[in-house]
Enzyme design. Sequence first.
Site, short mmCIF file in Angstrom:
data_model
loop_
_atom_site.label_atom_id
_atom_site.label_comp_id
_atom_site.label_asym_id
_atom_site.label_seq_id
_atom_site.Cartn_x
_atom_site.Cartn_y
_atom_site.Cartn_z
N TRP A 29 -87.87 -52.02 23.68
CA TRP A 29 -88.76 -52.86 24.48
C TRP A 29 -89.27 -53.97 23.56
O TRP A 29 -89.77 -53.68 22.47
CB TRP A 29 -89.92 -52.01 25.01
CG TRP A 29 -90.94 -52.78 25.80
CD1 TRP A 29 -90.69 -53.75 26.73
CD2 TRP A 29 -92.36 -52.65 25.72
NE1 TRP A 29 -91.87 -54.22 27.24
CE2 TRP A 29 -92.92 -53.57 26.64
CE3 TRP A 29 -93.23 -51.84 24.98
CZ2 TRP A 29 -94.27 -53.70 26.83
CZ3 TRP A 29 -94.59 -51.96 25.16
CH2 TRP A 29 -95.11 -52.88 26.09
N ASP A 47 -93.05 -43.17 22.04
CA ASP A 47 -93.54 -44.01 23.13
C ASP A 47 -93.09 -43.32 24.43
O ASP A 47 -91.91 -43.28 24.75
CB ASP A 47 -92.91 -45.41 23.01
CG ASP A 47 -93.38 -46.33 24.13
OD1 ASP A 47 -94.14 -45.87 25.00
OD2 ASP A 47 -92.98 -47.51 24.13
N LYS A 70 -96.11 -46.14 35.12
CA LYS A 70 -94.93 -45.93 35.97
C LYS A 70 -95.05 -44.63 36.76
O LYS A 70 -94.83 -44.62 37.96
CB LYS A 70 -93.65 -45.88 35.12
CG LYS A 70 -93.63 -46.83 33.95
CD LYS A 70 -93.22 -48.23 34.30
CE LYS A 70 -93.52 -49.15 33.14
NZ LYS A 70 -92.82 -50.40 33.11
N1 PGU Z 1 -93.31 -48.67 26.41
C1 PGU Z 1 -92.19 -49.00 27.03
C2 PGU Z 1 -90.90 -48.46 26.54
C3 PGU Z 1 -92.23 -49.85 28.15
O1 PGU Z 1 -91.11 -50.16 28.77
C4 PGU Z 1 -93.47 -50.35 28.59
C5 PGU Z 1 -93.56 -51.30 29.76
C6 PGU Z 1 -94.62 -49.94 27.90
C7 PGU Z 1 -94.51 -49.10 26.81
C8 PGU Z 1 -95.99 -50.41 28.24
O2 PGU Z 1 -96.38 -50.27 29.53
P1 PGU Z 1 -97.92 -50.05 29.89
O3 PGU Z 1 -98.07 -50.60 31.25
O4 PGU Z 1 -98.72 -50.77 28.87
O5 PGU Z 1 -98.12 -48.58 29.83
N2 PGU Z 1 -92.43 -52.05 30.03
C9 PGU Z 1 -92.41 -53.02 31.12
C10 PGU Z 1 -93.52 -54.02 30.93
C11 PGU Z 1 -93.33 -55.42 31.34
C12 PGU Z 1 -93.40 -56.43 30.19
O6 PGU Z 1 -93.95 -57.50 30.43
O7 PGU Z 1 -92.86 -56.21 29.12
C13 PGU Z 1 -91.02 -53.65 31.17
O8 PGU Z 1 -90.65 -54.16 32.21
O9 PGU Z 1 -90.28 -53.57 30.17
#
Ligand code: PGU
Length: 406
Positions: free
Chosen positions: A134, A215, A251
Site C-alpha cells: 500500500w 498491518d 473495511k
Molecule cells: N493498510 C492497508 C493495507 C490498506 O489498504 C489501508 C487502506 C489501510 C491500511 C488504512 O486504512 P484505514 O482506513 O486508515 O484503516 N487502503 C485504501 C485507502 C485509500 C487510500 O487513499 O490509500 C486503499 O484503497 O488502498
Amino acid sequence: MSSILSSILPAPEDPVLSLIFGFRDDPSPVKLNLGAGAYRTEEGKPLVLDVVRRAEQHLANDLSKNKEYPPFSGLPDFNILSAKLILGDDSLALKEKRVVTVQCLSGTGSLRVGAEFLAKHNQQLTVFLPIPTWENHLSIFTMAGLSVNHFRYYDPKSRGLDFKGLLEDLGSAPSGAIVVLQACGHNPTGVDPTLEQWEHIRQIVRSKGLLPFFDSAYQGFASGSLDLDAQAVRMFVADGGECLIAQSYSKNLGLYGERIGALNIVCESENVARIVESQVILVVRPMYLCPPIHGASIVTTILKDSDMYKDWTIELKGMADRIISMRQQLYEAIKARGTPGDWSHIVKHIGMFTFTGLNEEQVRFIAKEYHIYMTYDGRISMASLSSNTVPQLADAIHAAVTRISY
Ligand code: PGU
C-alpha cells in the site's frame, strides 16, 4: 509585506488523486471507479451495515452516555475487545497481560503511532516494506523518521508470491529491523502467503531477531472469517515473541469515515507492557490528545453483544462472498471473450484487490475508451464491481490486451 505562503511549491502530482479527478470529471453515465478500496453493493452504492445502524440507534437512546474526553489510549472496553478480536479469546499473551492496546485513528493512525513509537525507542531504525505494498506505508514510516528498505514479495511472472526472494531478503535484513507484513488480503496484489509459507516467514523473522509489524486492514474481508484471517498474526503471537499489529475497522465494519482502529503491541512481559504503554501515550498526546469516541462506541457495542456480533459475522461473510463471486464472474467473462493470457490469478487472489497485470498504458486506454478507472499499477478493487459492470470490465480488458501489447 513579504508572503511566506505564496512561495510554497505545489505537491507532486498524486497518482491516486489524478485518478479520482479523472473519474470525477468524466461525464460518461457508465463511468466506473475501481480505484478506491471501498466496498460497494450490487447496486454500486456504499454500504452501512445493518448492525452498525442498530448499534448507533442503541447509542443514541442511551442517555447515560456523555461526550467527555476518553483516556489518551481510548475507550478501555474497545481496546480489550479489539485485542481479543485479532489475537483470539484464548490468547495467552492477553491472559498474561503482555499486550498494550491503544485506540487509534483507524489503520493509518495505528501504523503512524506505532512508527513514531519505534522511531523513538527501537535501536534499529530500518523498516522493511514488501514490494509492492500500500503506497501510504512509505510515507507513514518515512515521516516518522524511520529509514525504509524493501523486500521482494510479488512475482509479476507467476502473479503470485516471490517466496524465495522474500526469504532471501528477510534473511539478509539486519537484526532488530522492523518488517511490515500485511496480515491478509495483501494490498495491492491480492497475494497472501499460505500458512506453511507464513510458518517459514515466522522462523526467519524470529531467527534473525526482526520485529514484525502487522498491518491488519482486512480481517474477515479476505476469507469471510475473522478467525481465519487472523491466523498469520496469531501464529507469530503464539511463539511468545514481540510484535506490533495495526487494526482497522474501515473495511470489515464499513466504518471508513469513523476512523476507528487500534494499535496492539505484544510485549514479553506484563512489566514491559506497562512501560511501553506509558511511552505510547507520550506519542499520542502531543499529536491529537485522545481519540474520538463515536466509532469506538459503535465497535464496542457490537463486539460486546453476542447477537450483534453474530449478525456482524453474517454481514461480513456476505461482503466477502460477494467479492469472491465477482472474481469468478470476471474470470469467466474474460475467458468467454477468448482474451489472450492466463487470467486464473483473478480467482486465485484474495481480498479486496486484484493486480490485473495491466500496464499503465492499458490502464489509461481503459479509462479513456471504457470510462473505467483503476490505479496505474493495474490494481482493481473487486469490491467495487457488480454483476452489471463485469461485462463492461471484461470488454475493456479484452480490448486493452488485444490492442496494446504488454
Ligand atoms: N493498510 C492497508 C493495507 C490498506 O489498504 C489501508 C487502506 C489501510 C491500511 C488504512 O486504512 P484505514 O482506513 O486508515 O484503516 N487502503 C485504501 C485507502 C485509500 C487510500 O487513499 O490509500 C486503499 O484503497 O488502498
